[in-house]
Design a protein around this motif. Sequence first.
Motif, PDB file in Angstrom:
ATOM      1  N   LYS A  66      42.911  28.485  43.075  1.00 46.91           N
ATOM      2  CA  LYS A  66      41.558  28.097  43.476  1.00 46.91           C
ATOM      3  C   LYS A  66      40.459  28.993  42.893  1.00 46.91           C
ATOM      4  CE  LYS A  66      42.623  25.638  47.747  1.00 46.91           C
ATOM      5  NZ  LYS A  66      42.287  25.473  49.187  1.00 46.91           N
ATOM      6  N   ILE A  67      40.813  30.202  42.451  1.00 52.98           N
ATOM      7  CA  ILE A  67      39.791  31.090  41.876  1.00 52.98           C
ATOM      8  C   ILE A  67      39.319  30.525  40.541  1.00 52.98           C
ATOM      9  CG2 ILE A  67      39.385  33.354  40.839  1.00 52.98           C
ATOM     10  CD1 ILE A  67      41.255  34.525  42.973  1.00 52.98           C
ATOM     11  N   SER A  68      38.036  30.221  40.462  1.00 56.74           N
ATOM     12  CA  SER A  68      37.480  29.686  39.215  1.00 56.74           C
ATOM     13  C   SER A  68      36.326  30.551  38.697  1.00 56.74           C
ATOM     14  CB  SER A  68      37.003  28.243  39.415  1.00 56.74           C
ATOM     15  OG  SER A  68      36.077  28.153  40.480  1.00 56.74           O
ATOM     16  N   TYR A  69      36.126  31.697  39.320  1.00 59.96           N
ATOM     17  CA  TYR A  69      35.029  32.579  38.926  1.00 59.96           C
ATOM     18  C   TYR A  69      35.435  34.008  39.300  1.00 59.96           C
ATOM     19  CZ  TYR A  69      29.951  33.031  37.903  1.00 59.96           C
ATOM     20  OH  TYR A  69      28.736  33.308  37.338  1.00 59.96           O
ATOM     21  N   VAL A  70      35.274  34.940  38.367  1.00 64.73           N
ATOM     22  CA  VAL A  70      35.493  36.361  38.640  1.00 64.73           C
ATOM     23  C   VAL A  70      34.206  37.097  38.299  1.00 64.73           C
ATOM     24  CG1 VAL A  70      36.871  38.416  38.160  1.00 64.73           C
ATOM     25  CG2 VAL A  70      37.945  36.147  38.055  1.00 64.73           C
ATOM     26  N   ILE A  71      33.631  37.756  39.294  1.00 67.74           N
ATOM     27  CA  ILE A  71      32.388  38.503  39.099  1.00 67.74           C
ATOM     28  C   ILE A  71      32.689  39.976  39.364  1.00 67.74           C
ATOM     29  CG2 ILE A  71      29.954  38.697  39.675  1.00 67.74           C
ATOM     30  CD1 ILE A  71      30.074  35.912  40.879  1.00 67.74           C
ATOM     31  N   PHE A  72      32.538  40.792  38.348  1.00 67.66           N
ATOM     32  CA  PHE A  72      32.926  42.200  38.395  1.00 67.66           C
ATOM     33  C   PHE A  72      31.667  43.055  38.402  1.00 67.66           C
ATOM     34  CE2 PHE A  72      36.788  44.855  37.206  1.00 67.66           C
ATOM     35  CZ  PHE A  72      36.201  46.074  37.470  1.00 67.66           C
ATOM     36  N   ALA A  73      31.399  43.708  39.524  1.00 65.83           N
ATOM     37  CA  ALA A  73      30.235  44.585  39.641  1.00 65.83           C
ATOM     38  C   ALA A  73      30.655  46.023  39.397  1.00 65.83           C
ATOM     39  CB  ALA A  73      29.611  44.451  41.028  1.00 65.83           C
ATOM     40  N   THR A  74      29.988  46.674  38.462  1.00 72.79           N
ATOM     41  CA  THR A  74      30.306  48.075  38.164  1.00 72.79           C
ATOM     42  C   THR A  74      29.160  48.710  37.401  1.00 72.79           C
ATOM     43  OG1 THR A  74      31.936  49.574  37.194  1.00 72.79           O
ATOM     44  CG2 THR A  74      31.476  47.548  35.977  1.00 72.79           C
ATOM     45  N   GLU A  75      29.035  50.025  37.550  1.00 75.91           N
ATOM     46  CA  GLU A  75      28.172  50.794  36.655  1.00 75.91           C
ATOM     47  C   GLU A  75      29.024  51.767  35.853  1.00 75.91           C
ATOM     48  OE1 GLU A  75      25.843  54.006  38.911  1.00 75.91           O
ATOM     49  OE2 GLU A  75      26.093  52.452  40.438  1.00 75.91           O
ATOM     50  N   SER A  76      30.332  51.517  35.843  1.00 78.94           N
ATOM     51  CA  SER A  76      31.278  52.311  35.061  1.00 78.94           C
ATOM     52  C   SER A  76      32.023  51.410  34.088  1.00 78.94           C
ATOM     53  CB  SER A  76      32.287  53.007  36.001  1.00 78.94           C
ATOM     54  OG  SER A  76      31.647  53.665  37.056  1.00 78.94           O
ATOM     55  N   GLY A  77      31.286  50.528  33.443  1.00 87.02           N
ATOM     56  CA  GLY A  77      31.890  49.547  32.560  1.00 87.02           C
ATOM     57  C   GLY A  77      32.644  50.171  31.396  1.00 87.02           C
ATOM     58  N   VAL A  78      33.601  49.432  30.856  1.00 91.38           N
ATOM     59  CA  VAL A  78      34.446  49.948  29.776  1.00 91.38           C
ATOM     60  C   VAL A  78      34.031  49.406  28.411  1.00 91.38           C
ATOM     61  CG1 VAL A  78      36.383  50.305  31.337  1.00 91.38           C
ATOM     62  CG2 VAL A  78      36.181  48.119  30.137  1.00 91.38           C
ATOM     63  N   ASP A  79      33.034  48.525  28.386  1.00 86.82           N
ATOM     64  CA  ASP A  79      32.574  47.962  27.118  1.00 86.82           C
ATOM     65  C   ASP A  79      31.145  47.476  27.305  1.00 86.82           C
ATOM     66  OD1 ASP A  79      34.018  46.699  24.390  1.00 86.82           O
ATOM     67  OD2 ASP A  79      32.250  45.597  25.057  1.00 86.82           O
ATOM     68  N   ASN A  80      30.309  47.648  26.297  1.00 87.32           N
ATOM     69  CA  ASN A  80      28.916  47.208  26.391  1.00 87.32           C
ATOM     70  C   ASN A  80      28.743  45.712  26.174  1.00 87.32           C
ATOM     71  OD1 ASN A  80      27.662  49.672  26.986  1.00 87.32           O
ATOM     72  ND2 ASN A  80      27.626  50.268  24.837  1.00 87.32           N
ATOM     73  N   SER A  81      29.809  45.041  25.740  1.00 93.68           N
ATOM     74  CA  SER A  81      29.720  43.615  25.462  1.00 93.68           C
ATOM     75  C   SER A  81      30.712  42.809  26.295  1.00 93.68           C
ATOM     76  CB  SER A  81      29.974  43.362  23.967  1.00 93.68           C
ATOM     77  OG  SER A  81      29.957  41.989  23.680  1.00 93.68           O
ATOM     78  N   LYS A  82      31.965  43.201  26.235  1.00 94.58           N
ATOM     79  CA  LYS A  82      33.031  42.460  26.904  1.00 94.58           C
ATOM     80  C   LYS A  82      33.099  42.850  28.376  1.00 94.58           C
ATOM     81  CE  LYS A  82      37.966  41.479  26.202  1.00 94.58           C
ATOM     82  NZ  LYS A  82      39.126  41.757  25.318  1.00 94.58           N
ATOM     83  N   SER A  83      33.163  41.845  29.250  1.00 98.28           N
ATOM     84  CA  SER A  83      33.151  42.139  30.679  1.00 98.28           C
ATOM     85  C   SER A  83      34.485  42.703  31.154  1.00 98.28           C
ATOM     86  CB  SER A  83      32.828  40.871  31.482  1.00 98.28           C
ATOM     87  OG  SER A  83      33.971  40.043  31.603  1.00 98.28           O
ATOM     88  N   ALA A  84      34.418  43.584  32.145  1.00 97.26           N
ATOM     89  CA  ALA A  84      35.629  44.078  32.791  1.00 97.26           C
ATOM     90  C   ALA A  84      36.377  42.940  33.473  1.00 97.26           C
ATOM     91  CB  ALA A  84      35.270  45.163  33.800  1.00 97.26           C
ATOM     92  N   ALA A  85      35.650  41.881  33.845  1.00101.83           N
ATOM     93  CA  ALA A  85      36.260  40.759  34.558  1.00101.83           C
ATOM     94  C   ALA A  85      37.310  40.045  33.723  1.00101.83           C
ATOM     95  CB  ALA A  85      35.176  39.772  34.986  1.00101.83           C
TER      96      ALA A  85
END
Length: 390
Positions: free
Chosen positions: A73-92
């Motif tokens: 049923k999960i159709s959306y992943v929203i990843f909130a962080t200020e410690s991201g691992v990439d400036n372009s590609k989402s951690a999600a």
Amino acid sequence: MKLMKIGIDKIGFATSDLYLDMVDLANARHEDPNKYLIGIGQSKMAVIRPTQDVVTMAAAAAKKIICQEDKEKISYVIFATESGVDNSKSAAIYLADLLGLKLNIRTIEVKQACYGATAALQLAKGYVALNPESKVLVIGADNARYGVKTPGEPTQGGGAIAMIIGSDPKILELENETSAYAKNIMDFWRPLGHSKALVDGKYSSGVYLDFLKNVWDEQLKRTNYQLQDYGALLFHLPYTKMGLKGLRQILQDATAEDSTRLIREFEYARQFNCEVGNLYTGSLYLSFLSLLVNSTSIKSGDRIGFFSYGSGAQAEFFTGILQPDYQKGLAGVDYWAILNKRQSVSVIEYEDLFERHVFDIENIELDYQADKSAFLLAGIHNYKRKYLSR
């Protein structure tokens, strides 16, 4: 016509298997231990291994609560962080891959300091309202870093909160009325290329309380709810004494009965945060989980108030109603057992691990044999992160 309930269906948490005792840190820094234990309200601080980052901790938190039905049923992943691992590609998108989620989903990353997970929660609520058969996985994960021997050092920490948002939630129905406030200020920031945050601590504490007054007063006008209408009030906890200051501000004209109840619930709600330290985006929701696990007095139908704050600055106050099956949304995880199994490290070991944090490195192989976690950062090759799952 029956109105659809939308809110938090499940909640999970993960952090490092290592911690630093705040008494040890105080002694090493030639400080009175009570400055940390009482003055900022912290007893332990999570120490993050180089083989762990926000993606691996988020995966560990999500794994505790996600079942096969959720995956479908999960159709959306929203990843909130200020410690991201990439400036372009989402951690999600890294996370969705590690968890084995289906491919026909949306994956994004959101950022606004410690407020990010609340932004994600509100986005998820709107999405479920339009897609009631779907669920959204919301993550608040961070590695709070200020630096060794800096003023902010005792307010470090790290970990991840995972929440599944859906209709007919088991834990909390989100109410619709919220109050928000935003202003461009420089109380906390992390410039591009920096792995450690910069902060004006005293100024930021004052802004936190100013923003709380603004959104609390606005919420009173919009809803007419009074203190007696709340079973508990929760706060963003960069350190737990900050939330206590916020609660005391709200309780200035409270009755003895309201003060006793809300202070009691706050003490339950800060127990996990005292053990882990600062989660940035996840701190408010770790406090919520702590309340659910530790309180002996909250009950179905109680209204819970949430004050979310992110430096820079953004604040929001919102509310939710505790549901009859809220304990089922915890998925039977014994968080005290997990926290009590952690290994203590010395100040020297903590400093070594802190300096070996992986940031802006083109190629590195990490020795992960000592890390028994379910998800690992094994290395980086040509700036491409390599994750492993067990």
